[in-house]
Design a protein around this motif. Structure first.
Motif, short mmCIF file in Angstrom:
data_model
loop_
_atom_site.label_atom_id
_atom_site.label_comp_id
_atom_site.label_asym_id
_atom_site.label_seq_id
_atom_site.Cartn_x
_atom_site.Cartn_y
_atom_site.Cartn_z
N LEU A 173 5.69 10.69 -5.33
CA LEU A 173 4.79 10.44 -4.20
C LEU A 173 4.39 11.79 -3.62
O LEU A 173 5.15 12.75 -3.69
CB LEU A 173 5.52 9.62 -3.12
CG LEU A 173 5.89 8.19 -3.51
CD1 LEU A 173 6.81 7.58 -2.45
CD2 LEU A 173 4.64 7.33 -3.67
N GLY A 174 3.20 11.82 -3.02
CA GLY A 174 2.77 13.04 -2.34
C GLY A 174 3.66 13.32 -1.13
O GLY A 174 4.36 12.43 -0.62
N TRP A 203 3.25 13.47 1.97
CA TRP A 203 3.12 12.66 3.17
C TRP A 203 3.14 11.17 2.89
O TRP A 203 2.95 10.36 3.79
CB TRP A 203 1.83 13.02 3.92
CG TRP A 203 1.69 14.49 4.12
CD1 TRP A 203 0.84 15.34 3.48
CD2 TRP A 203 2.47 15.30 5.02
NE1 TRP A 203 1.03 16.62 3.90
CE2 TRP A 203 2.02 16.63 4.86
CE3 TRP A 203 3.50 15.03 5.93
CZ2 TRP A 203 2.57 17.69 5.57
CZ3 TRP A 203 4.05 16.08 6.65
CH2 TRP A 203 3.58 17.39 6.47
N GLN A 204 3.34 10.79 1.62
CA GLN A 204 3.21 9.37 1.27
C GLN A 204 4.50 8.57 1.37
O GLN A 204 5.58 9.06 1.04
CB GLN A 204 2.70 9.24 -0.16
CG GLN A 204 1.25 9.62 -0.35
CD GLN A 204 0.78 9.43 -1.77
OE1 GLN A 204 1.49 9.74 -2.71
NE2 GLN A 204 -0.43 8.94 -1.93
N LEU A 252 1.15 -2.43 -6.89
CA LEU A 252 1.03 -0.97 -7.03
C LEU A 252 1.65 -0.58 -8.36
O LEU A 252 2.62 -1.21 -8.80
CB LEU A 252 1.81 -0.25 -5.92
CG LEU A 252 1.31 -0.39 -4.51
CD1 LEU A 252 2.35 0.19 -3.54
CD2 LEU A 252 -0.03 0.33 -4.33
N THR A 253 1.14 0.45 -8.97
CA THR A 253 1.82 1.03 -10.11
C THR A 253 2.16 2.47 -9.75
O THR A 253 1.28 3.27 -9.46
CB THR A 253 0.94 0.94 -11.38
OG1 THR A 253 0.58 -0.43 -11.56
CG2 THR A 253 1.71 1.41 -12.59
N LEU A 254 3.45 2.75 -9.70
CA LEU A 254 3.95 4.05 -9.24
C LEU A 254 4.50 4.84 -10.42
O LEU A 254 5.20 4.28 -11.27
CB LEU A 254 5.06 3.84 -8.21
CG LEU A 254 4.69 2.99 -6.98
CD1 LEU A 254 5.93 2.76 -6.11
CD2 LEU A 254 3.59 3.66 -6.16
N ALA A 301 -5.75 -4.94 0.94
CA ALA A 301 -4.65 -4.00 0.64
C ALA A 301 -4.33 -4.04 -0.85
O ALA A 301 -4.12 -3.00 -1.48
CB ALA A 301 -3.41 -4.35 1.45
N THR A 315 0.84 -1.20 0.00
CA THR A 315 0.00 0.00 0.00
C THR A 315 0.87 1.25 0.00
O THR A 315 2.09 1.19 0.20
CB THR A 315 -0.99 0.02 1.19
OG1 THR A 315 -2.04 0.96 0.89
CG2 THR A 315 -0.33 0.42 2.50
N VAL A 316 0.21 2.38 -0.22
CA VAL A 316 0.82 3.70 -0.08
C VAL A 316 0.02 4.40 1.00
O VAL A 316 -1.21 4.42 0.94
CB VAL A 316 0.74 4.47 -1.41
CG1 VAL A 316 1.18 5.92 -1.22
CG2 VAL A 316 1.58 3.80 -2.48
N ASN A 317 0.70 4.94 2.00
CA ASN A 317 -0.01 5.68 3.02
C ASN A 317 0.95 6.61 3.75
O ASN A 317 2.08 6.80 3.30
CB ASN A 317 -0.76 4.75 3.98
CG ASN A 317 -2.12 5.34 4.40
OD1 ASN A 317 -2.17 6.40 4.99
ND2 ASN A 317 -3.21 4.67 4.03
N GLU A 318 0.52 7.16 4.87
CA GLU A 318 1.29 8.23 5.53
C GLU A 318 2.66 7.76 6.00
O GLU A 318 2.81 6.72 6.63
CB GLU A 318 0.49 8.75 6.73
CG GLU A 318 1.30 9.66 7.62
CD GLU A 318 0.58 10.92 8.02
OE1 GLU A 318 -0.48 11.23 7.47
OE2 GLU A 318 1.10 11.60 8.91
#
Lengths: 134, 134, 134
Positions: free
Chosen positions: A105-106, A108-109, A94-96, A90, A47-50
């Protein structure tokens, strides 16, 4: 295809993999395109998160454990059906976006491996997709 | 990489972005390949779901709020851990097929930004991946 | 873009599509890149999970049904809002790595269509993305 390997610390944990992915992009001189990141396990996802506050990852582990409890009433004899379901929630990949040689990435990511049945040694596969002409 | 920007209307809402994405495809004359759509926020995700009946989006918001309540017992001091978890459940990115210059969606599908901690101004990043030779 | 078609057996089921996808890769002689697999329905999604023990798929169906019950209190008049939400939780698409002409999956992984409102005839769309130069 490239392979990363990491050790997860306990049964359920979010493990940050952003730096390892960015190093791979730099080492291969990948510039503009996308990274397909794939987790070849059935009890761990991505996942991508904070990234800033580690409490978010801890809360995520707790909330998911409350959503999908370790219930002995499941069919699957290994007793880890909760981990299989959480992996599907989850997601396995992912594709980044990569632009100018940077994973975008943002602010906060961060990118995380979501371990749901550790501790274990886990692999992550990475495929580069460069931009072709329109 | 292209950037879209939109304003979300309230704390929790699904906001339709299909037309904005299709305009981007047309403006860039992208023909055959895929769009990587990425949400650079940790309290908003992306999904594809029913476009025809707005009740589906409203039910989705309600059901997700019931699944992951705004519980003051979380660690994360900002009090929006529910939004972080829902973002992981929806997912941070989508890969959409483009063929003959059209984003290919099923008859009833639309693409949505899932706002879980608004109202805010949100960005969406889009990377084009053209088809290369096999 | 290629299209697969399959018949699902009942309202809720995980249907294995790994062999059909691998046949498509072989028939088109796709070698190195990624497959975008997209489900053009709003009450069926896609996932990767355990292939070895069919109990895992059965547990998954049960656990998701417990998480998102078929509650008559939803707005959406068709009475299948549970299926729409579960579709978002599983996700509408997957990006799978292809290397040396093989879809790369972990030892225990299979690719599944997740039917949440069947039995129906379902389509799956597949777009090939070959690797371009870095």
């Amino acid at each position: 295809m490239e392979t990363l390997e990491l050790r997860t610390p306990r049964r359920e944990a979010l493990v940050r993999i952003t730096p390892a992915l960015q190093e791979l992009v730099a080492a291969n001189n990948w510039r503009d395109g996308a990274l397909v990141v794939f987790c070849p396990h059935t009890t761990a996802g991505l996942t991508v998160n904070e990234d800033a506050d580690p409490d978010v990852a801890a809360d995520m582990v707790d909330i998911l454990a409350r959503l999908v409890p370790r219930d002995p009433g499941y069919r699957h004899a290994e007793g880890n059906s909760d981990a299989h379901v959480k992996t599907t929630l989850a997601g396995p990949s992912l594709t980044l976006i990569v632009a100018d040689g940077q994973i975008r990435l943002g602010t906060w990511q961060g990118v995380y491996l979501c371990e749901f049945d550790g501790p274990r040694t886990r692999k992550i596969w990475v495929q580069w997709l460069g931009q072709a002409a329109p």
